[in-house]
Design a protein around this motif. Structure first.
Motif, PDB file in Angstrom:
ATOM      1  N   ARG A 134       0.816  -1.215   0.000  1.00  0.00           N
ATOM      2  CA  ARG A 134       0.000   0.000   0.000  1.00  0.00           C
ATOM      3  C   ARG A 134       0.846   1.260   0.000  1.00  0.00           C
ATOM      4  O   ARG A 134       0.558   2.224  -0.720  1.00  0.00           O
ATOM      5  CB  ARG A 134      -0.905  -0.004   1.240  1.00  0.00           C
ATOM      6  CG  ARG A 134      -1.781   1.220   1.398  1.00  0.00           C
ATOM      7  CD  ARG A 134      -2.562   1.155   2.698  1.00  0.00           C
ATOM      8  NE  ARG A 134      -1.689   1.207   3.860  1.00  0.00           N
ATOM      9  CZ  ARG A 134      -1.265   2.345   4.426  1.00  0.00           C
ATOM     10  NH1 ARG A 134      -1.620   3.500   3.907  1.00  0.00           N
ATOM     11  NH2 ARG A 134      -0.488   2.323   5.485  1.00  0.00           N
ATOM     12  N   THR A 143       1.038   4.534  -2.752  1.00  0.00           N
ATOM     13  CA  THR A 143       0.422   5.691  -2.092  1.00  0.00           C
ATOM     14  C   THR A 143       1.393   6.856  -2.020  1.00  0.00           C
ATOM     15  O   THR A 143       1.049   7.999  -2.367  1.00  0.00           O
ATOM     16  CB  THR A 143      -0.049   5.323  -0.667  1.00  0.00           C
ATOM     17  OG1 THR A 143      -1.021   4.293  -0.744  1.00  0.00           O
ATOM     18  CG2 THR A 143      -0.670   6.524   0.024  1.00  0.00           C
ATOM     19  N   GLY A 162      -4.176   9.898  -3.453  1.00  0.00           N
ATOM     20  CA  GLY A 162      -3.627   8.719  -2.805  1.00  0.00           C
ATOM     21  C   GLY A 162      -4.709   7.832  -2.203  1.00  0.00           C
ATOM     22  O   GLY A 162      -4.644   6.607  -2.285  1.00  0.00           O
ATOM     23  N   THR A 163      -5.733   8.464  -1.622  1.00  0.00           N
ATOM     24  CA  THR A 163      -6.832   7.702  -1.002  1.00  0.00           C
ATOM     25  C   THR A 163      -7.646   6.953  -2.044  1.00  0.00           C
ATOM     26  O   THR A 163      -7.951   5.768  -1.875  1.00  0.00           O
ATOM     27  CB  THR A 163      -7.761   8.652  -0.208  1.00  0.00           C
ATOM     28  OG1 THR A 163      -6.998   9.293   0.821  1.00  0.00           O
ATOM     29  CG2 THR A 163      -8.908   7.883   0.420  1.00  0.00           C
ATOM     30  N   CYS A 191      -5.558   3.915  -3.427  1.00  0.00           N
ATOM     31  CA  CYS A 191      -5.056   2.851  -2.555  1.00  0.00           C
ATOM     32  C   CYS A 191      -5.973   2.480  -1.392  1.00  0.00           C
ATOM     33  O   CYS A 191      -5.577   1.708  -0.518  1.00  0.00           O
ATOM     34  CB  CYS A 191      -3.682   3.262  -2.001  1.00  0.00           C
ATOM     35  SG  CYS A 191      -2.472   3.596  -3.302  1.00  0.00           S
TER      36      CYS A 191
END
Length: 290
Positions: free
Chosen positions: A55, A59, A117-118, A121
């Motif tokens: 992750r 990210t 990013g959210t 990922c």
């Protein structure tokens, strides 16, 4: 690379922090540490770390790349607006100039980084939390993915996305804004053009601590929503989750796990920025010499 290395070293603190935030086991760091060792052995401290590593690499790449791109694009656009004027909207006979020149390129870049990013990922975050909180039910990444997909479909991998975005925006905006502002102010005060690695380490750590403290209650609510289904009691929304925490534990419950989180956030943030700046210098060196 910086994100991956720090996650590997600090995985035990991440495991303890997640358990404390969602209310699993002991309310104290040492008590939670002992419980994990007794139940799962030393390897239990690294529960979910493989998914954490998978992750953090994309990210960090997406977040930092988005931050730099949006920050530079916004700064360039503001220079153009100074010459040509800001964009305007027409409301009948009235023309209103949008005050985009007042916005901080750093803050906008930080918010954009958090959102990008959210969205990219979030499924990996869901898998990590399930494996951390209930290792018996979710012993591996493949089993966790299959169980979530069979039970809730693709939507299950994006469980808690809205509260995650709500919690991420203030954190991400403050995190990047604090780092750039403190770094710039310190350079100006010390009359330096560049900073040493230890200085970057400290500035990064302070930025992470400040951002984490401001947004921590939202993080507590987000974690409760994401793993609520495991415990059979999932609040309907973030406000309900916050109210539930306050009702059960008082206002101090909103900062349950803050100490463990701070111990994780500060070195993670410091090391990440230190290595990011180092790698950036290495990559830009050929261009500077040319």
């Amino acid at each position: 690379m910086a994100g991956a290395m720090t996650k590997a070293v600090l995985a035990p603190l991440e495991t303890i922090r997640t358990r404390m935030v969602v209310g699993v086991g002991s309310k104290h760091i040492f008590g939670s540490f002992v419980e994990i060792i007794e139940q799962n052995g030393w390897q239990g401290l690294w529960a979910g770390n493989t998914i954490n590593m998978l992750r953090i690499i994309p990210t960090q790449a997406i977040e930092l790349g988005t931050f730099e791109y949006v920050k530079r694009s916004m700064a360039s656009a503001q220079e153009k607006w100074k010459e040509d004027g800001c964009p305007k909207i027409q409301l009948g006979n009235l023309k209103i100039e949008l005050p985009f020149h007042l916005l901080s390129p750093i803050a906008i870049g930080g918010a954009a980084a958090g959102i990008a990013g959210t969205l990219a990922c979030h499924p990996l975050e869901v898998l990590k939390d399930r494996m951390t909180v209930n290792r018996e039910a979710y012993p591996s990444i493949a089993i966790a993915f299959n169980k979530i997909y069979r039970t809730n479909g693709i939507g299950g991998l994006y469980a808690g996305l809205c509260p995650t975005l709500v919690g991420m925006l203030p954190y991400s905006t403050c995190y990047y804004f604090m780092y750039e502002t403190i770094k710039t102010s310190y350079c100006r005060a010390q009359k330096k053009k560049s900073l040493s690695r230890p200085e970057l380490l400290v500035i990064g750590a302070v930025s992470g601590l400040t951002a984490s403290t401001i947004s921590f209650p939202l993080e507590v609510a987000r974690k409760r929503l994401m793993v609520g289904a495991i415990q059979g009691k999932c609040p309907p929304h973030m406000i309900a989750a916050l109210a539930e925490v306050v009702q059960e534990e008082g206002l101090k419950g909103l900062f349950r796990g803050w100490a463990a989180s701070s111990l994780k956030v500060m070195p993670t943030s410091g090391v990440t920025w230190m290595f990011y700046e180092a790698f950036k210098d290495i990559l830009l060196a050929p261009q500077l010499h040319a």
